[in-house]
Design a protein around this motif. Sequence first.
Motif, PDB file in Angstrom:
ATOM      1  N   PHE A 113     -10.334 -12.007  -0.904  1.00 39.85           N
ATOM      2  CA  PHE A 113      -9.165 -11.954  -1.253  1.00 39.85           C
ATOM      3  C   PHE A 113      -8.997 -11.236  -2.633  1.00 39.85           C
ATOM      4  N   ILE A 114      -8.227 -10.146  -2.812  1.00 36.08           N
ATOM      5  CA  ILE A 114      -8.242  -9.632  -4.083  1.00 36.08           C
ATOM      6  C   ILE A 114      -6.822  -9.301  -4.440  1.00 36.08           C
ATOM      7  N   PHE A 115      -6.226  -9.888  -5.717  1.00 40.12           N
ATOM      8  CA  PHE A 115      -5.114 -10.318  -6.199  1.00 40.12           C
ATOM      9  C   PHE A 115      -5.037  -9.309  -7.389  1.00 40.12           C
ATOM     10  N   SER A 116      -3.704  -8.691  -7.464  1.00 39.37           N
ATOM     11  CA  SER A 116      -3.105  -7.870  -8.269  1.00 39.37           C
ATOM     12  C   SER A 116      -2.415  -8.719  -9.402  1.00 39.37           C
ATOM     13  N   SER A 117      -3.087  -9.166 -10.389  1.00 37.31           N
ATOM     14  CA  SER A 117      -2.550  -9.725 -11.356  1.00 37.31           C
ATOM     15  C   SER A 117      -2.233  -9.056 -12.690  1.00 37.31           C
TER      16      SER A 117
ATOM     17  N   VAL B  11      -2.222  -1.157   6.206  1.00 35.58           N
ATOM     18  CA  VAL B  11      -1.056  -1.463   5.163  1.00 35.58           C
ATOM     19  C   VAL B  11      -0.167  -2.016   5.805  1.00 35.58           C
ATOM     20  N   VAL B  12       0.290  -3.364   4.883  1.00 27.78           N
ATOM     21  CA  VAL B  12       1.582  -3.906   5.237  1.00 27.78           C
ATOM     22  C   VAL B  12       2.592  -3.666   3.946  1.00 27.78           C
ATOM     23  N   ASP B  13       3.603  -3.101   4.372  1.00 26.82           N
ATOM     24  CA  ASP B  13       4.456  -2.720   3.328  1.00 26.82           C
ATOM     25  C   ASP B  13       5.931  -2.872   3.846  1.00 26.82           C
ATOM     26  N   ASN B  14       6.973  -3.478   3.231  1.00 25.73           N
ATOM     27  CA  ASN B  14       8.344  -3.433   3.664  1.00 25.73           C
ATOM     28  C   ASN B  14       9.192  -2.034   3.242  1.00 25.73           C
ATOM     29  N   LEU B  15       8.435  -1.330   2.719  1.00 23.60           N
ATOM     30  CA  LEU B  15       9.014  -0.118   2.013  1.00 23.60           C
ATOM     31  C   LEU B  15      10.373  -0.021   1.314  1.00 23.60           C
ATOM     32  N   VAL B  16      10.498  -1.376   0.796  1.00 31.61           N
ATOM     33  CA  VAL B  16      11.718  -1.419  -0.141  1.00 31.61           C
ATOM     34  C   VAL B  16      11.565  -0.730  -1.500  1.00 31.61           C
ATOM     35  N   THR B  17      10.520  -0.892  -1.908  1.00 30.15           N
ATOM     36  CA  THR B  17      10.254   0.220  -3.293  1.00 30.15           C
ATOM     37  C   THR B  17       9.332   1.201  -2.850  1.00 30.15           C
ATOM     38  N   GLY B  18       8.380   1.013  -1.798  1.00 28.87           N
ATOM     39  CA  GLY B  18       7.336   2.002  -1.570  1.00 28.87           C
ATOM     40  C   GLY B  18       7.801   3.033  -0.652  1.00 28.87           C
ATOM     41  N   PHE B  19       6.862   3.910  -0.253  1.00 30.41           N
ATOM     42  CA  PHE B  19       7.373   5.075   0.513  1.00 30.41           C
ATOM     43  C   PHE B  19       6.376   5.223   1.683  1.00 30.41           C
ATOM     44  N   ASP B  20       6.621   5.691   2.813  1.00 25.49           N
ATOM     45  CA  ASP B  20       5.861   5.748   4.050  1.00 25.49           C
ATOM     46  C   ASP B  20       5.052   7.138   3.902  1.00 25.49           C
ATOM     47  N   TRP B  21       5.560   8.099   3.047  1.00 25.81           N
ATOM     48  CA  TRP B  21       4.570   9.392   2.848  1.00 25.81           C
ATOM     49  C   TRP B  21       3.755   9.105   1.855  1.00 25.81           C
ATOM     50  N   ALA B  22       3.625   7.685   1.135  1.00 26.53           N
ATOM     51  CA  ALA B  22       2.711   7.556   0.170  1.00 26.53           C
ATOM     52  C   ALA B  22       1.363   7.062   0.722  1.00 26.53           C
TER      53      ALA B  22
ATOM     54  N   GLY C 296       0.828  -1.279  -0.041  1.00 27.65           N
ATOM     55  CA  GLY C 296       0.030  -0.100   0.045  1.00 27.65           C
ATOM     56  C   GLY C 296       0.755   1.277   0.272  1.00 27.65           C
ATOM     57  N   ALA C 297       2.174   1.194   0.166  1.00 27.03           N
ATOM     58  CA  ALA C 297       2.940   2.350  -0.043  1.00 27.03           C
ATOM     59  C   ALA C 297       3.712   2.459  -1.566  1.00 27.03           C
ATOM     60  N   GLY C 298       3.137   1.551  -2.154  1.00 23.38           N
ATOM     61  CA  GLY C 298       3.705   1.635  -3.436  1.00 23.38           C
ATOM     62  C   GLY C 298       2.799   2.326  -4.570  1.00 23.38           C
ATOM     63  N   TYR C 299       2.972   1.965  -5.871  1.00 20.22           N
ATOM     64  CA  TYR C 299       2.266   3.017  -6.940  1.00 20.22           C
ATOM     65  C   TYR C 299       0.738   2.796  -6.626  1.00 20.22           C
TER      66      TYR C 299
ATOM     67  N   PHE D 204      -1.186  -6.138  -3.485  1.00 22.54           N
ATOM     68  CA  PHE D 204      -0.412  -5.549  -4.408  1.00 22.54           C
ATOM     69  C   PHE D 204       1.155  -5.730  -4.374  1.00 22.54           C
ATOM     70  N   ALA D 205       1.643  -6.220  -2.977  1.00 25.20           N
ATOM     71  CA  ALA D 205       3.107  -6.326  -3.026  1.00 25.20           C
ATOM     72  C   ALA D 205       3.672  -7.286  -3.872  1.00 25.20           C
ATOM     73  N   GLY D 206       5.019  -7.032  -4.377  1.00 23.95           N
ATOM     74  CA  GLY D 206       5.498  -7.828  -5.560  1.00 23.95           C
ATOM     75  C   GLY D 206       6.523  -7.062  -6.091  1.00 23.95           C
ATOM     76  N   SER D 207       7.168  -7.897  -7.135  1.00 22.39           N
ATOM     77  CA  SER D 207       8.091  -7.293  -7.953  1.00 22.39           C
ATOM     78  C   SER D 207       7.499  -7.162  -9.363  1.00 22.39           C
TER      79      SER D 207
END
Length: 331
Positions: free
Chosen positions: A115-119, A32-43, A11-14, A76-79
């Motif tokens: 469960f809703i999946f970002s495919s 929101v669960v996000d490791n903030l590797v590519t996301g931003f806490d301010w988002a 949820g911190a990603g695009y 949504f989390a993923g590469s």
Amino acid sequence: MSKGSILITGGAGYIGSHAVLAALDAGWDVVVVDNLVTGFDWAVDPRATLVRANIEDDAAVRGAMREHGVIAVMHFAGSVVVPESVSDPLKYYRNNTTASRSLIESAVACEVRHFIFSSTAATYGIPDSVPVREDAPKHPINPYGMSKLMTEAMLADVAAAHPINYAALRYFNVAGADPEGRSGQSTAGATHLIKVAVEAATGKRGHVDVFGSDFATPDGTGVRDYIHVSDLADAHVHALDLLVAEPAKSHTLNAGYGRGYSVLEVLDAVDRATNVTIERRLQGRRAGDPDALIADNAAILAALPWRPQRDDLDAIVADALAWERTLAERG
């Protein structure tokens, strides 16, 4: 009054940050669960609760699910970088498939019902015909597409064995930014055309590479179905409403507008928005790029009351450009 609590991974990603906005605006409480590797806490909208964790961290994820009484997950989390998936496939099977398995298991353990999946449209590979229907053959040509297809298969099997239903939304080309300027695509090194083009228009890049000019399309460049990220986020909220209303049914739906624009048409739209001509550099085709990839969106229009509100290339570009300028001001 809240509709209930949902957990949004990435949820911190695009796309995830826009889904957070759409869910909050629709009356859901959001964790929101996000490791903030590519996301931003301010988002992450301040109305949401942010848990900094990997989705494979069962203790953190299940703790959040139980503490907040979560009834649904939006995942949504993923590469997401296709060329990287070819060069580093194990990263994609870990981040997109193995991690999703952990998340699904946590949902089942915590009795989360939806469960809703970002495919992705990458599950189709190179389609035999366009527009592409959901029942078209699935022949992914890269690990990114295969990692997502494997997660779709897991969800189908789990829904058959447990009291959980799902919606897998297969995105086409996501672009634009929140029209109110609350979020946008902020990841460095993005590869999406409209993001690259507005970076060039604002001076972050010197040119735009055009990969292939000999496709079987009107101007020779690849044609894609671009969907505004806020429309896509709204589709997730409608899909959640459907899952709640019909708990015995699951859905796999294309998320697109059903029409496409070529690379040159997109670049022309950015030129119109800025009154500056972006330098285009013709390059060879990339392996596996189809001539055109356009959604048949009849199924999502039939299943949901969702109707696109921002189906206009110039509007998509304008929102993306406004966000790029906001990022430039932030430094």
